[in-house]
Design a protein around this motif. Structure first.
Motif, PDB file in Angstrom:
ATOM      1  N   ASP A  66      47.552  52.511  44.167  1.00 20.50           N
ATOM      2  CA  ASP A  66      48.127  53.240  45.302  1.00 20.50           C
ATOM      3  C   ASP A  66      49.185  54.225  44.798  1.00 20.50           C
ATOM      4  N   ARG A  67      50.024  53.740  43.905  1.00 19.58           N
ATOM      5  CA  ARG A  67      51.098  54.552  43.346  1.00 19.58           C
ATOM      6  C   ARG A  67      50.540  55.706  42.507  1.00 19.58           C
ATOM      7  N   SER A  68      49.543  55.429  41.688  1.00 21.70           N
ATOM      8  CA  SER A  68      48.989  56.450  40.791  1.00 21.70           C
ATOM      9  C   SER A  68      48.236  57.545  41.531  1.00 21.70           C
ATOM     10  N   PHE A  69      47.483  57.148  42.552  1.00 17.13           N
ATOM     11  CA  PHE A  69      46.653  58.118  43.260  1.00 17.13           C
ATOM     12  C   PHE A  69      47.318  58.687  44.509  1.00 17.13           C
ATOM     13  N   GLY A  70      48.478  58.141  44.871  1.00 17.72           N
ATOM     14  CA  GLY A  70      49.231  58.677  46.000  1.00 17.72           C
ATOM     15  C   GLY A  70      48.598  58.442  47.358  1.00 17.72           C
ATOM     16  N   GLU A  71      47.791  57.398  47.463  1.00 24.84           N
ATOM     17  CA  GLU A  71      47.176  57.053  48.741  1.00 24.84           C
ATOM     18  C   GLU A  71      46.876  55.565  48.779  1.00 24.84           C
ATOM     19  N   SER A  72      46.657  55.048  49.963  1.00 23.87           N
ATOM     20  CA  SER A  72      46.367  53.635  50.123  1.00 23.87           C
ATOM     21  C   SER A  72      44.957  53.327  49.615  1.00 23.87           C
ATOM     22  N   VAL A  73      44.859  52.292  48.799  1.00 26.03           N
ATOM     23  CA  VAL A  73      43.572  51.881  48.242  1.00 26.03           C
ATOM     24  C   VAL A  73      43.155  50.580  48.916  1.00 26.03           C
ATOM     25  N   ASP A  74      41.917  50.526  49.376  1.00 25.33           N
ATOM     26  CA  ASP A  74      41.379  49.365  50.070  1.00 25.33           C
ATOM     27  C   ASP A  74      41.319  48.155  49.139  1.00 25.33           C
ATOM     28  N   LYS A  75      41.526  46.954  49.691  1.00 27.31           N
ATOM     29  CA  LYS A  75      41.459  45.718  48.911  1.00 27.31           C
ATOM     30  C   LYS A  75      40.105  45.530  48.244  1.00 27.31           C
ATOM     31  N   ASN A  76      39.044  45.986  48.900  1.00 24.87           N
ATOM     32  CA  ASN A  76      37.695  45.865  48.331  1.00 24.87           C
ATOM     33  C   ASN A  76      37.577  46.609  47.005  1.00 24.87           C
ATOM     34  N   VAL A  77      38.280  47.735  46.883  1.00 25.00           N
ATOM     35  CA  VAL A  77      38.247  48.512  45.640  1.00 25.00           C
ATOM     36  C   VAL A  77      38.878  47.700  44.515  1.00 25.00           C
ATOM     37  N   TYR A  78      40.034  47.071  44.792  1.00 23.79           N
ATOM     38  CA  TYR A  78      40.686  46.233  43.780  1.00 23.79           C
ATOM     39  C   TYR A  78      39.767  45.090  43.360  1.00 23.79           C
ATOM     40  N   GLU A  79      39.116  44.451  44.324  1.00 25.63           N
ATOM     41  CA  GLU A  79      38.226  43.322  44.012  1.00 25.63           C
ATOM     42  C   GLU A  79      37.030  43.764  43.166  1.00 25.63           C
ATOM     43  N   SER A  80      36.457  44.925  43.486  1.00 29.53           N
ATOM     44  CA  SER A  80      35.318  45.405  42.700  1.00 29.53           C
ATOM     45  C   SER A  80      35.753  45.801  41.289  1.00 29.53           C
ATOM     46  N   LEU A  81      36.968  46.332  41.146  1.00 24.45           N
ATOM     47  CA  LEU A  81      37.462  46.667  39.813  1.00 24.45           C
ATOM     48  C   LEU A  81      37.694  45.405  38.983  1.00 24.45           C
ATOM     49  N   ILE A  82      38.195  44.350  39.610  1.00 21.28           N
ATOM     50  CA  ILE A  82      38.400  43.086  38.894  1.00 21.28           C
ATOM     51  C   ILE A  82      37.058  42.534  38.420  1.00 21.28           C
ATOM     52  N   ARG A  83      36.032  42.600  39.278  1.00 20.19           N
ATOM     53  CA  ARG A  83      34.689  42.156  38.868  1.00 20.19           C
ATOM     54  C   ARG A  83      34.165  42.996  37.704  1.00 20.19           C
ATOM     55  N   SER A  84      34.396  44.295  37.749  1.00 18.92           N
ATOM     56  CA  SER A  84      33.944  45.179  36.667  1.00 18.92           C
ATOM     57  C   SER A  84      34.648  44.834  35.360  1.00 18.92           C
ATOM     58  N   PHE A  85      35.955  44.550  35.421  1.00 16.44           N
ATOM     59  CA  PHE A  85      36.691  44.158  34.224  1.00 16.44           C
ATOM     60  C   PHE A  85      36.137  42.863  33.654  1.00 16.44           C
ATOM     61  N   GLU A  86      35.802  41.920  34.524  1.00 16.59           N
ATOM     62  CA  GLU A  86      35.242  40.653  34.071  1.00 16.59           C
ATOM     63  C   GLU A  86      33.915  40.861  33.353  1.00 16.59           C
ATOM     64  N   GLU A  87      33.104  41.798  33.856  1.00 17.36           N
ATOM     65  CA  GLU A  87      31.832  42.112  33.198  1.00 17.36           C
ATOM     66  C   GLU A  87      32.075  42.728  31.828  1.00 17.36           C
ATOM     67  N   ILE A  88      33.068  43.596  31.731  1.00 16.99           N
ATOM     68  CA  ILE A  88      33.393  44.242  30.441  1.00 16.99           C
ATOM     69  C   ILE A  88      33.887  43.185  29.458  1.00 16.99           C
ATOM     70  N   GLU A  89      34.745  42.266  29.918  1.00 13.13           N
ATOM     71  CA  GLU A  89      35.267  41.202  29.051  1.00 13.13           C
ATOM     72  C   GLU A  89      34.165  40.310  28.508  1.00 13.13           C
ATOM     73  N   SER A  90      33.142  40.045  29.332  1.00 14.20           N
ATOM     74  CA  SER A  90      32.089  39.129  28.910  1.00 14.20           C
ATOM     75  C   SER A  90      31.138  39.740  27.885  1.00 14.20           C
ATOM     76  N   ARG A  91      31.203  41.031  27.693  1.00 16.73           N
ATOM     77  CA  ARG A  91      30.310  41.683  26.704  1.00 16.73           C
ATOM     78  C   ARG A  91      30.753  41.464  25.300  1.00 16.73           C
TER      79      ARG A  91
END
Length: 91
Positions: A66-91
């Motif tokens: 939110d701070r970096s992009f200067g707008e409110s970011v939906d909770k779903n976006v944060y959750e999908s990014l966490i899932r993406s990070f988990e996929e990257i970690e598992s590789r």
């Protein structure tokens, strides 16, 4: 004389520390939405985060995107990014 090149530095949106750009993961905001930019070369506004769970969780808690992009970011976006990070970690 040889000139010493500076390494580009970016601030992590989780721990707020300056680190080498190549050691961080870039998250971009483009017309297509927010996504992880593995190559670091896609078009769009970027924010950087350390590739560890603590920084990612801290970025979610403090609303770093939110701070970096200067707008409110939906909770779903944060959750999908966490899932993406988990996929990257598992590789």
């Amino acid at each position: 004389m040889s000139e010493i090149k500076k390494k580009p530095q970016r601030q992590c949106i989780g721990c707020r520390q300056m680190k080498d750009k190549k050691s961080l993961i870039r998250i971009i905001k483009s017309d297509e939405g927010m996504m992880i930019d593995v190559t670091g070369k896609k078009n769009g506004r970027g924010a950087y985060v350390c590739p560890n769970r603590e920084c990612i969780e801290k970025a979610v808690k403090t609303k770093g995107l939110d701070r970096s992009f200067g707008e409110s970011v939906d909770k779903n976006v944060y959750e999908s990014l966490i899932r993406s990070f988990e996929e990257i970690e598992s590789r």
